[in-house]
Design a protein around this motif. Structure first.
Motif, PDB file in Angstrom:
ATOM      1  N   MET A  12       5.018   4.543  20.341  1.00  0.00           N
ATOM      2  CA  MET A  12       5.954   4.857  19.256  1.00  0.00           C
ATOM      3  C   MET A  12       5.768   6.297  18.781  1.00  0.00           C
ATOM      4  O   MET A  12       6.743   7.020  18.559  1.00  0.00           O
ATOM      5  N   LEU A  13       4.515   6.721  18.635  1.00  0.00           N
ATOM      6  CA  LEU A  13       4.254   8.071  18.149  1.00  0.00           C
ATOM      7  C   LEU A  13       4.746   9.133  19.131  1.00  0.00           C
ATOM      8  O   LEU A  13       5.273  10.161  18.726  1.00  0.00           O
ATOM      9  N   THR A  14       4.580   8.875  20.423  1.00  0.00           N
ATOM     10  CA  THR A  14       4.919   9.900  21.419  1.00  0.00           C
ATOM     11  C   THR A  14       6.365   9.811  21.915  1.00  0.00           C
ATOM     12  O   THR A  14       6.761  10.598  22.775  1.00  0.00           O
ATOM     13  N   ALA A  15       7.155   8.894  21.363  1.00  0.00           N
ATOM     14  CA  ALA A  15       8.582   8.864  21.713  1.00  0.00           C
ATOM     15  C   ALA A  15       9.219  10.176  21.259  1.00  0.00           C
ATOM     16  O   ALA A  15       8.775  10.804  20.295  1.00  0.00           O
ATOM     17  N   GLU A  16      10.257  10.576  21.934  1.00  0.00           N
ATOM     18  CA  GLU A  16      10.879  11.875  21.700  1.00  0.00           C
ATOM     19  C   GLU A  16      11.203  12.103  20.217  1.00  0.00           C
ATOM     20  O   GLU A  16      11.884  11.298  19.589  1.00  0.00           O
ATOM     21  N   GLY A  17      10.692  13.205  19.677  1.00  0.00           N
ATOM     22  CA  GLY A  17      10.967  13.608  18.308  1.00  0.00           C
ATOM     23  C   GLY A  17      10.055  13.005  17.260  1.00  0.00           C
ATOM     24  O   GLY A  17      10.013  13.489  16.120  1.00  0.00           O
ATOM     25  N   ASN A  18       9.303  11.953  17.600  1.00  0.00           N
ATOM     26  CA  ASN A  18       8.516  11.253  16.592  1.00  0.00           C
ATOM     27  C   ASN A  18       7.321  12.055  16.093  1.00  0.00           C
ATOM     28  O   ASN A  18       6.970  11.989  14.916  1.00  0.00           O
ATOM     29  N   ARG A  19       6.666  12.812  16.962  1.00  0.00           N
ATOM     30  CA  ARG A  19       5.504  13.579  16.511  1.00  0.00           C
ATOM     31  C   ARG A  19       5.918  14.679  15.533  1.00  0.00           C
ATOM     32  O   ARG A  19       5.252  14.910  14.521  1.00  0.00           O
ATOM     33  N   GLU A  20       7.025  15.335  15.818  1.00  0.00           N
ATOM     34  CA  GLU A  20       7.523  16.363  14.907  1.00  0.00           C
ATOM     35  C   GLU A  20       7.924  15.747  13.565  1.00  0.00           C
ATOM     36  O   GLU A  20       7.617  16.291  12.500  1.00  0.00           O
ATOM     37  N   ALA A  21       8.589  14.610  13.633  1.00  0.00           N
ATOM     38  CA  ALA A  21       8.994  13.920  12.404  1.00  0.00           C
ATOM     39  C   ALA A  21       7.777  13.465  11.609  1.00  0.00           C
ATOM     40  O   ALA A  21       7.750  13.569  10.374  1.00  0.00           O
ATOM     41  N   ASP A  41       0.834  -1.204   0.000  1.00  0.00           N
ATOM     42  CA  ASP A  41       0.000   0.000   0.000  1.00  0.00           C
ATOM     43  C   ASP A  41       0.873   1.260   0.000  1.00  0.00           C
ATOM     44  O   ASP A  41       0.731   2.138   0.859  1.00  0.00           O
ATOM     45  N   PRO A  42       1.794   1.384  -0.968  1.00  0.00           N
ATOM     46  CA  PRO A  42       2.741   2.499  -0.955  1.00  0.00           C
ATOM     47  C   PRO A  42       2.109   3.831  -1.358  1.00  0.00           C
ATOM     48  O   PRO A  42       1.116   3.868  -2.092  1.00  0.00           O
ATOM     49  N   ALA A  43       2.707   4.882  -0.915  1.00  0.00           N
ATOM     50  CA  ALA A  43       2.277   6.234  -1.267  1.00  0.00           C
ATOM     51  C   ALA A  43       2.977   6.701  -2.538  1.00  0.00           C
ATOM     52  O   ALA A  43       4.026   6.189  -2.898  1.00  0.00           O
ATOM     53  N   GLY A  44       2.381   7.689  -3.186  1.00  0.00           N
ATOM     54  CA  GLY A  44       3.044   8.383  -4.279  1.00  0.00           C
ATOM     55  C   GLY A  44       2.433   8.250  -5.652  1.00  0.00           C
ATOM     56  O   GLY A  44       2.907   8.879  -6.588  1.00  0.00           O
ATOM     57  N   ALA A  45       1.367   7.448  -5.816  1.00  0.00           N
ATOM     58  CA  ALA A  45       0.854   7.221  -7.169  1.00  0.00           C
ATOM     59  C   ALA A  45       0.145   8.429  -7.757  1.00  0.00           C
ATOM     60  O   ALA A  45       0.492   8.891  -8.832  1.00  0.00           O
ATOM     61  N   LYS A  46      -0.833   8.945  -7.076  1.00  0.00           N
ATOM     62  CA  LYS A  46      -1.602  10.042  -7.649  1.00  0.00           C
ATOM     63  C   LYS A  46      -1.774  11.198  -6.668  1.00  0.00           C
ATOM     64  O   LYS A  46      -2.520  12.126  -6.944  1.00  0.00           O
ATOM     65  N   GLY A  47      -1.159  11.100  -5.521  1.00  0.00           N
ATOM     66  CA  GLY A  47      -1.412  12.123  -4.531  1.00  0.00           C
ATOM     67  C   GLY A  47      -2.819  12.011  -3.977  1.00  0.00           C
ATOM     68  O   GLY A  47      -3.414  12.981  -3.529  1.00  0.00           O
ATOM     69  N   THR A  48      -3.376  10.789  -4.022  1.00  0.00           N
ATOM     70  CA  THR A  48      -4.763  10.596  -3.597  1.00  0.00           C
ATOM     71  C   THR A  48      -4.870  10.100  -2.170  1.00  0.00           C
ATOM     72  O   THR A  48      -5.923   9.671  -1.745  1.00  0.00           O
ATOM     73  N   GLU A  49      -3.760  10.150  -1.428  1.00  0.00           N
ATOM     74  CA  GLU A  49      -3.821   9.713  -0.044  1.00  0.00           C
ATOM     75  C   GLU A  49      -4.920  10.497   0.673  1.00  0.00           C
ATOM     76  O   GLU A  49      -5.001  11.716   0.568  1.00  0.00           O
ATOM     77  N   GLN A  50      -5.783   9.805   1.358  1.00  0.00           N
ATOM     78  CA  GLN A  50      -6.880  10.434   2.085  1.00  0.00           C
ATOM     79  C   GLN A  50      -6.505  10.487   3.563  1.00  0.00           C
ATOM     80  O   GLN A  50      -6.672   9.509   4.273  1.00  0.00           O
ATOM     81  N   PRO A  51      -5.984  11.615   4.014  1.00  0.00           N
ATOM     82  CA  PRO A  51      -5.528  11.646   5.400  1.00  0.00           C
ATOM     83  C   PRO A  51      -6.664  11.461   6.387  1.00  0.00           C
ATOM     84  O   PRO A  51      -7.729  12.058   6.227  1.00  0.00           O
ATOM     85  N   THR A  52      -6.444  10.600   7.360  1.00  0.00           N
ATOM     86  CA  THR A  52      -7.398  10.474   8.451  1.00  0.00           C
ATOM     87  C   THR A  52      -7.364  11.776   9.238  1.00  0.00           C
ATOM     88  O   THR A  52      -6.506  12.628   9.026  1.00  0.00           O
ATOM     89  N   PHE A  53      -8.285  11.941  10.171  1.00  0.00           N
ATOM     90  CA  PHE A  53      -8.317  13.180  10.962  1.00  0.00           C
ATOM     91  C   PHE A  53      -6.980  13.399  11.665  1.00  0.00           C
ATOM     92  O   PHE A  53      -6.448  14.505  11.672  1.00  0.00           O
ATOM     93  N   GLY A  54      -6.427  12.337  12.234  1.00  0.00           N
ATOM     94  CA  GLY A  54      -5.140  12.455  12.923  1.00  0.00           C
ATOM     95  C   GLY A  54      -4.020  12.855  11.983  1.00  0.00           C
ATOM     96  O   GLY A  54      -3.174  13.687  12.329  1.00  0.00           O
ATOM     97  N   PHE A  55      -4.007  12.289  10.766  1.00  0.00           N
ATOM     98  CA  PHE A  55      -2.984  12.649   9.785  1.00  0.00           C
ATOM     99  C   PHE A  55      -3.147  14.107   9.356  1.00  0.00           C
ATOM    100  O   PHE A  55      -2.184  14.846   9.222  1.00  0.00           O
ATOM    101  N   TRP A  56      -4.414  14.501   9.116  1.00  0.00           N
ATOM    102  CA  TRP A  56      -4.688  15.881   8.714  1.00  0.00           C
ATOM    103  C   TRP A  56      -4.233  16.855   9.799  1.00  0.00           C
ATOM    104  O   TRP A  56      -3.587  17.857   9.523  1.00  0.00           O
ATOM    105  N   LEU A  57      -4.576  16.544  11.041  1.00  0.00           N
ATOM    106  CA  LEU A  57      -4.211  17.404  12.168  1.00  0.00           C
ATOM    107  C   LEU A  57      -2.689  17.540  12.266  1.00  0.00           C
ATOM    108  O   LEU A  57      -2.161  18.635  12.487  1.00  0.00           O
ATOM    109  N   SER A  58      -1.980  16.445  12.066  1.00  0.00           N
ATOM    110  CA  SER A  58      -0.512  16.450  12.160  1.00  0.00           C
ATOM    111  C   SER A  58       0.154  17.247  11.056  1.00  0.00           C
ATOM    112  O   SER A  58       1.304  17.656  11.198  1.00  0.00           O
ATOM    113  N   SER A  59      -0.558  17.461   9.944  1.00  0.00           N
ATOM    114  CA  SER A  59       0.039  18.180   8.819  1.00  0.00           C
ATOM    115  C   SER A  59      -0.496  19.600   8.668  1.00  0.00           C
ATOM    116  O   SER A  59      -0.031  20.341   7.800  1.00  0.00           O
ATOM    117  N   HIS A  60      -1.455  19.987   9.494  1.00  0.00           N
ATOM    118  CA  HIS A  60      -2.013  21.344   9.411  1.00  0.00           C
ATOM    119  C   HIS A  60      -0.942  22.366   9.810  1.00  0.00           C
ATOM    120  O   HIS A  60      -0.231  22.165  10.793  1.00  0.00           O
TER     121      HIS A  60
END
Length: 194
Positions: A104-113, A44-63
Motif C-alpha cells: 500500500m505504501l509503495t503504490a504509485e503516489g502513496n509515498r509522496e502523499a 487514536d486520532p491525531a490533533g489533540a496536543k501535537g504530541t504525536e511521536q513520529p516513529t523513525f519511518g514517519f520522521w524520515l518521511s517528513s524530513h
C-alpha cells in the motif's frame, strides 16, 4: 473531496470513523459539514496536543530533505519496524500484514502523499481548542500502549468533546481495530446503533 464523494453516492447523512490521521480527518469533516455527520468514531486520532511521536519511518518521511529518498527507496524492514511500533503486541501482526502495508505504501503516489500528510500533521500542533465545537455523539477508542499518540491525548478529546464516550483498550497500541478486531467492532456497532 468528502463533500463531492458523499454527494455522488447520494448520501444525505452518515456516521464517519477514522484512525490516527484518518481520525483527524473524521473530526475535521464533522466540523466542516456538521449536518452530514450523525456520529463519530475516533480511533487514536491525531490533533489533540501535537504530541504525536513520529516513529523513525514517519520522521524520515517528513524530513525536508530525506523525505525524497523515501519516495524512491523504502526498505521493507523500515515498514515492518514501523508496524511493530504501532502494535501494543507485535506478535498479533498477522502473516502477510507487513507485505500488505508495504504494497500500500509503495503504490504509485502513496509515498509522496504520506510525506505531505506527515508534514501537515506535525506542523499544525495543538488543535484541541476546536473540539468543543464537535456536537455529534462521539466514541473515542484508544489503545493504552499507543507509542505514536499518547494515551494522555484521549482524555483531552473526551474532556473537550461535549457528547463523547471513551473506551481504553489496555493491551492494544495505535491500531486497536487490527489487534482486537472483534472487541473494537463490537464496541463501535453498539455505539452506532444506540
Amino acid at each position: 473531496f468528502l463533500d463531492q464523494f458523499l454527494a455522488a453516492m447520494d448520501v444525505a447523512s452518515c456516521s464517519i470513523a477514522g484512525n490516527s490521521f484518518g481520525g483527524r480527518l473524521a473530526w475535521e469533516y464533522a466540523l466542516h459539514n456538521p449536518i452530514m455527520v450523525e456520529k463519530l468514531v475516533l480511533v487514536d486520532p491525531a490533533g489533540a496536543k501535537g504530541t504525536e511521536q513520529p516513529t523513525f519511518g514517519f520522521w524520515l518521511s517528513s524530513h525536508p530533505l530525506l523525505k525524497y529518498i523515501t519516495h524512491f527507496l523504502t526498505p521493507p524492514a523500515l515498514v515492518s519496524q514501523t508496524l511493530k511500533e504501532a502494535y501494543g503486541d507485535p506478535d498479533k501482526i498477522e502473516e502477510g500484514k507487513e507485505e500488505l502495508y508495504y504494497d500500500m505504501l509503495t503504490a504509485e503516489g502513496n509515498r509522496e502523499a504520506f510525506s505531505e500528510v506527515m508534514i501537515h500533521l506535525l506542523s499544525e500542533g495543538d488543535q484541541s481548542d476546536r473540539f468543543g465545537e464537535i456536537n455529534q455523539p462521539t466514541l473515542i477508542m484508544w489503545g493504552a500502549k499507543d507509542n505514536i499518540i499518547p494515551l494522555s491525548d484521549a482524555a483531552i478529546f473526551d474532556e473537550k468533546i461535549p457528547n463523547s464516550d471513551l473506551i481504553v483498550y489496555p493491551e492494544a497500541g495505535h491500531v486497536p481495530m487490527e489487534e482486537i478486531p472483534l472487541e473494537t467492532v463490537g464496541d463501535a456497532l453498539n455505539f452506532l446503533v444506540r
